[in-house]
Design a protein around this motif. Structure first.
Motif, PDB file in Angstrom:
ATOM      1  N   ARG A  41       6.318   4.982 -12.476  1.00 57.01           N
ATOM      2  CA  ARG A  41       5.151   4.171 -12.839  1.00 57.01           C
ATOM      3  C   ARG A  41       3.836   4.850 -12.450  1.00 57.01           C
ATOM      4  NH1 ARG A  41       3.353   1.333  -8.364  1.00 57.01           N
ATOM      5  NH2 ARG A  41       4.768   1.333  -6.564  1.00 57.01           N
ATOM      6  N   TRP A  42       3.832   5.656 -11.383  1.00 57.37           N
ATOM      7  CA  TRP A  42       2.590   6.329 -10.991  1.00 57.37           C
ATOM      8  C   TRP A  42       2.154   7.357 -12.023  1.00 57.37           C
ATOM      9  CZ3 TRP A  42       3.283   7.633  -5.050  1.00 57.37           C
ATOM     10  CH2 TRP A  42       3.172   6.448  -4.311  1.00 57.37           C
ATOM     11  N   ALA A  43       3.099   7.869 -12.795  1.00 62.89           N
ATOM     12  CA  ALA A  43       2.755   8.879 -13.799  1.00 62.89           C
ATOM     13  C   ALA A  43       1.867   8.287 -14.885  1.00 62.89           C
ATOM     14  CB  ALA A  43       4.019   9.459 -14.418  1.00 62.89           C
ATOM     15  N   LYS A  44       1.918   6.967 -15.028  1.00 69.25           N
ATOM     16  CA  LYS A  44       1.137   6.299 -16.075  1.00 69.25           C
ATOM     17  C   LYS A  44      -0.161   5.719 -15.534  1.00 69.25           C
ATOM     18  CE  LYS A  44       5.435   5.058 -18.448  1.00 69.25           C
ATOM     19  NZ  LYS A  44       6.275   5.830 -17.515  1.00 69.25           N
ATOM     20  N   SER A  45      -0.382   5.856 -14.197  1.00 69.81           N
ATOM     21  CA  SER A  45      -1.599   5.317 -13.589  1.00 69.81           C
ATOM     22  C   SER A  45      -2.712   6.358 -13.645  1.00 69.81           C
ATOM     23  CB  SER A  45      -1.348   4.947 -12.127  1.00 69.81           C
ATOM     24  OG  SER A  45      -0.284   4.010 -12.025  1.00 69.81           O
ATOM     25  N   ALA A  46      -3.941   5.877 -13.764  1.00 72.01           N
ATOM     26  CA  ALA A  46      -5.076   6.798 -13.723  1.00 72.01           C
ATOM     27  C   ALA A  46      -5.136   7.451 -12.350  1.00 72.01           C
ATOM     28  CB  ALA A  46      -6.369   6.052 -14.023  1.00 72.01           C
ATOM     29  N   ARG A  47      -4.951   6.652 -11.318  1.00 73.09           N
ATOM     30  CA  ARG A  47      -4.859   7.146  -9.955  1.00 73.09           C
ATOM     31  C   ARG A  47      -4.400   6.017  -9.056  1.00 73.09           C
ATOM     32  NH1 ARG A  47     -10.068   9.753  -8.217  1.00 73.09           N
ATOM     33  NH2 ARG A  47      -9.937  10.610 -10.316  1.00 73.09           N
ATOM     34  N   ILE A  48      -3.925   6.373  -7.879  1.00 71.76           N
ATOM     35  CA  ILE A  48      -3.492   5.379  -6.894  1.00 71.76           C
ATOM     36  C   ILE A  48      -4.409   5.500  -5.671  1.00 71.76           C
ATOM     37  CG2 ILE A  48      -1.099   5.461  -7.694  1.00 71.76           C
ATOM     38  CD1 ILE A  48      -0.467   7.126  -5.153  1.00 71.76           C
ATOM     39  N   THR A  49      -4.273   4.535  -4.758  1.00 77.04           N
ATOM     40  CA  THR A  49      -5.088   4.589  -3.547  1.00 77.04           C
ATOM     41  C   THR A  49      -4.318   5.285  -2.425  1.00 77.04           C
ATOM     42  OG1 THR A  49      -4.263   2.487  -2.688  1.00 77.04           O
ATOM     43  CG2 THR A  49      -6.165   2.404  -4.178  1.00 77.04           C
ATOM     44  N   ALA A  50      -5.064   5.775  -1.450  1.00 78.02           N
ATOM     45  CA  ALA A  50      -4.435   6.389  -0.290  1.00 78.02           C
ATOM     46  C   ALA A  50      -3.567   5.378   0.453  1.00 78.02           C
ATOM     47  CB  ALA A  50      -5.505   6.958   0.637  1.00 78.02           C
ATOM     48  N   ARG A  51      -4.012   4.106   0.476  1.00 72.94           N
ATOM     49  CA  ARG A  51      -3.223   3.072   1.137  1.00 72.94           C
ATOM     50  C   ARG A  51      -1.885   2.875   0.430  1.00 72.94           C
ATOM     51  NH1 ARG A  51      -2.869   1.655   5.832  1.00 72.94           N
ATOM     52  NH2 ARG A  51      -5.131   1.351   5.982  1.00 72.94           N
ATOM     53  N   GLU A  52      -1.893   2.876  -0.881  1.00 71.80           N
ATOM     54  CA  GLU A  52      -0.638   2.725  -1.616  1.00 71.80           C
ATOM     55  C   GLU A  52       0.302   3.895  -1.328  1.00 71.80           C
ATOM     56  OE1 GLU A  52       0.934   1.873  -6.204  1.00 71.80           O
ATOM     57  OE2 GLU A  52      -1.194   2.271  -5.812  1.00 71.80           O
ATOM     58  N   ALA A 100      -2.185  15.143   7.995  1.00 73.42           N
ATOM     59  CA  ALA A 100      -3.552  15.285   8.481  1.00 73.42           C
ATOM     60  C   ALA A 100      -4.555  14.806   7.435  1.00 73.42           C
ATOM     61  CB  ALA A 100      -3.828  16.743   8.838  1.00 73.42           C
ATOM     62  N   ALA A 101      -4.335  15.143   6.160  1.00 63.54           N
ATOM     63  CA  ALA A 101      -5.245  14.716   5.094  1.00 63.54           C
ATOM     64  C   ALA A 101      -5.211  13.205   4.921  1.00 63.54           C
ATOM     65  CB  ALA A 101      -4.872  15.412   3.783  1.00 63.54           C
ATOM     66  N   LEU A 102      -4.028  12.624   5.006  1.00 68.98           N
ATOM     67  CA  LEU A 102      -3.906  11.173   4.859  1.00 68.98           C
ATOM     68  C   LEU A 102      -4.576  10.468   6.032  1.00 68.98           C
ATOM     69  CD1 LEU A 102      -2.704   9.201   2.830  1.00 68.98           C
ATOM     70  CD2 LEU A 102      -0.601   9.162   4.180  1.00 68.98           C
ATOM     71  N   ALA A 103      -4.422  11.016   7.224  1.00 64.05           N
ATOM     72  CA  ALA A 103      -5.059  10.427   8.406  1.00 64.05           C
ATOM     73  C   ALA A 103      -6.582  10.455   8.282  1.00 64.05           C
ATOM     74  CB  ALA A 103      -4.609  11.157   9.665  1.00 64.05           C
ATOM     75  N   ASP A 104      -7.117  11.491   7.636  1.00 65.01           N
ATOM     76  CA  ASP A 104      -8.569  11.590   7.456  1.00 65.01           C
ATOM     77  C   ASP A 104      -9.115  10.448   6.604  1.00 65.01           C
ATOM     78  OD1 ASP A 104      -8.792  13.853   9.000  1.00 65.01           O
ATOM     79  OD2 ASP A 104      -8.774  15.249   7.308  1.00 65.01           O
ATOM     80  N   THR A 105      -8.274   9.828   5.791  1.00 65.12           N
ATOM     81  CA  THR A 105      -8.708   8.688   4.973  1.00 65.12           C
ATOM     82  C   THR A 105      -8.582   7.379   5.738  1.00 65.12           C
ATOM     83  OG1 THR A 105      -6.529   8.174   4.008  1.00 65.12           O
ATOM     84  CG2 THR A 105      -7.848   9.906   2.939  1.00 65.12           C
ATOM     85  N   GLY A 106      -8.040   7.450   6.954  1.00 66.82           N
ATOM     86  CA  GLY A 106      -7.787   6.240   7.731  1.00 66.82           C
ATOM     87  C   GLY A 106      -6.487   5.562   7.371  1.00 66.82           C
ATOM     88  N   CYS A 107      -5.629   6.269   6.621  1.00 71.76           N
ATOM     89  CA  CYS A 107      -4.356   5.685   6.180  1.00 71.76           C
ATOM     90  C   CYS A 107      -3.193   6.566   6.618  1.00 71.76           C
ATOM     91  CB  CYS A 107      -4.337   5.533   4.656  1.00 71.76           C
ATOM     92  SG  CYS A 107      -5.629   4.465   4.000  1.00 71.76           S
ATOM     93  N   SER A 108      -2.880   6.558   7.901  1.00 67.87           N
ATOM     94  CA  SER A 108      -1.724   7.319   8.368  1.00 67.87           C
ATOM     95  C   SER A 108      -0.457   6.772   7.727  1.00 67.87           C
ATOM     96  CB  SER A 108      -1.615   7.230   9.898  1.00 67.87           C
ATOM     97  OG  SER A 108      -2.748   7.804  10.501  1.00 67.87           O
ATOM     98  N   PRO A 109       0.552   7.638   7.517  1.00 67.76           N
ATOM     99  CA  PRO A 109       1.788   7.169   6.867  1.00 67.76           C
ATOM    100  C   PRO A 109       2.412   5.993   7.620  1.00 67.76           C
ATOM    101  CG  PRO A 109       1.759   9.555   7.051  1.00 67.76           C
ATOM    102  CD  PRO A 109       0.608   9.057   7.850  1.00 67.76           C
ATOM    103  N   HIS A 110       2.701   4.918   6.891  1.00 69.00           N
ATOM    104  CA  HIS A 110       3.328   3.749   7.493  1.00 69.00           C
ATOM    105  C   HIS A 110       4.807   3.659   7.153  1.00 69.00           C
ATOM    106  CE1 HIS A 110      -0.983   2.231   7.408  1.00 69.00           C
ATOM    107  NE2 HIS A 110      -0.645   2.134   8.683  1.00 69.00           N
TER     108      HIS A 110
END
Length: 297
Positions: free
Chosen positions: A180-191, A212-222
């Motif tokens: 489904r992500w292939a059909k999205s314009a873009r997703i959020t870092a939180r998603e 490290a890049a994800l943490a810079d957005t304030g969205c560490s992997p959950h």
């Protein structure tokens, strides 16, 4: 604590036994008679026994000296074998440059780099022994001296090693074309952070740079990864099979994206660029490593 035997003094004693002369032994050793005499006296003090009887007709071993020479023979042979082995090691290292590289660099960049270097040296340089490891293992190998040069793809460079940035790479979030992500314009870092992904193992440059890049957005992997694999090929194959989305170097998926086997997912506000870094132990790289890096400039 017992002192170690003086190998040079034992060698002098053995030569005196063979030549029956301190003068002849000193000639074979390339040192003065006085130096040989001092070594033997020091050995006698250390062992607590008299080893030589000196006379106008020459020098001969005492019974204790005969025993010591017999015992020393195997020890000196072992020392000679050790010296020969070290000489061989130096010779092998002169003929071979040992490189350790993270998997992405080893698979997608080093073949071309080696070809450029060989062309520059007119094939007269040493051969290359290449080990492919994750970035953490590469740094350990460089630090321990088992390789001459390392290449890593982690954002953080070990502070105790010499380093120079060779190039830059980007990471891509990729999915099977039917996802489904292939059909999205873009997703959020939180998603992305809330989704179980296929990832490389901890210690790999790809995993480190992504987190490290994800943490810079304030969205560490959950979410816990759905699969953790130790090779780029394994992650790529799992994503292609539809196991889950994943993160890989753009170098590793470029052909698959062109062929439509994978689709790239844009993530709002997430930039994943990392340096590709050469590392070495000491103040400067070895001569061959320096020449290799010059060929990449």
């Amino acid at each position: 604590m017992r002192s170690e035997p003086d190998l040079e003094a034992l060698r002098a004693l053995m030569l005196i036994a063979q030549e029956s002369s301190i003068s002849a032994a000193s000639g074979r050793l390339g040192v003065s008679q006085q130096a040989v005499s001092l070594r033997i006296r020091s050995l006698e003090r250390s062992l607590g026994v008299r080893l030589l009887v000196r006379s106008a007709r020459g020098s001969r071993l005492t019974p204790a000296g005969e025993l010591v020479v017999g015992w020393a023979r195997k020890l000196l042979e072992a020392a000679d074998d050790f010296s020969d082995a070290v000489d061989s090691l130096r010779s092998d290292r002169a003929r071979t440059m040992r490189i350790a590289a993270s998997l992405t660099i080893a698979e997608y960049l080093l073949p071309e780099w080696i070809a450029r270097w060989r062309a520059r040296t007119d094939s007269s340089g040493p051969g290359i022994q290449l080990d492919a490891e994750n970035s953490t293992a590469v740094a350990v190998a460089v630090r321990e001296g088992t390789v001459d040069l390392g290449f890593i793809e982690s954002p953080a460079v070990p502070a105790d090693l010499g380093a120079v940035t060779i190039a830059h790479d980007t990471l891509a979030v990729v999915v099977q074309p039917g996802h489904r992500w292939a059909k999205s314009a873009r997703i959020t870092a939180r998603e992305l952070s809330d989704t179980s992904l296929v990832l490389r193992e901890p210690g790999s440059g790809t995993r480190h740079a992504f987190e490290a890049a994800l943490a810079d957005t304030g969205c560490s992997p959950h979410a816990s990864p759905v699969a953790v694999l130790s090779t780029t090929l394994g992650v790529r194959s799992a994503i292609m099979a539809g196991v889950a989305p994943g993160v890989l170097s753009s170098l590793a998926v470029a052909e698959d994206l062109r062929a439509g086997r994978l689709a790239r997912v844009q993530v709002r506000g997430l930039t994943m660029t990392r340096p590709l870094t050469a590392i070495w132990a000491g103040a400067s790289p070895s001569r061959h490593a320096h020449d290799f890096l010059d060929a990449l400039a």
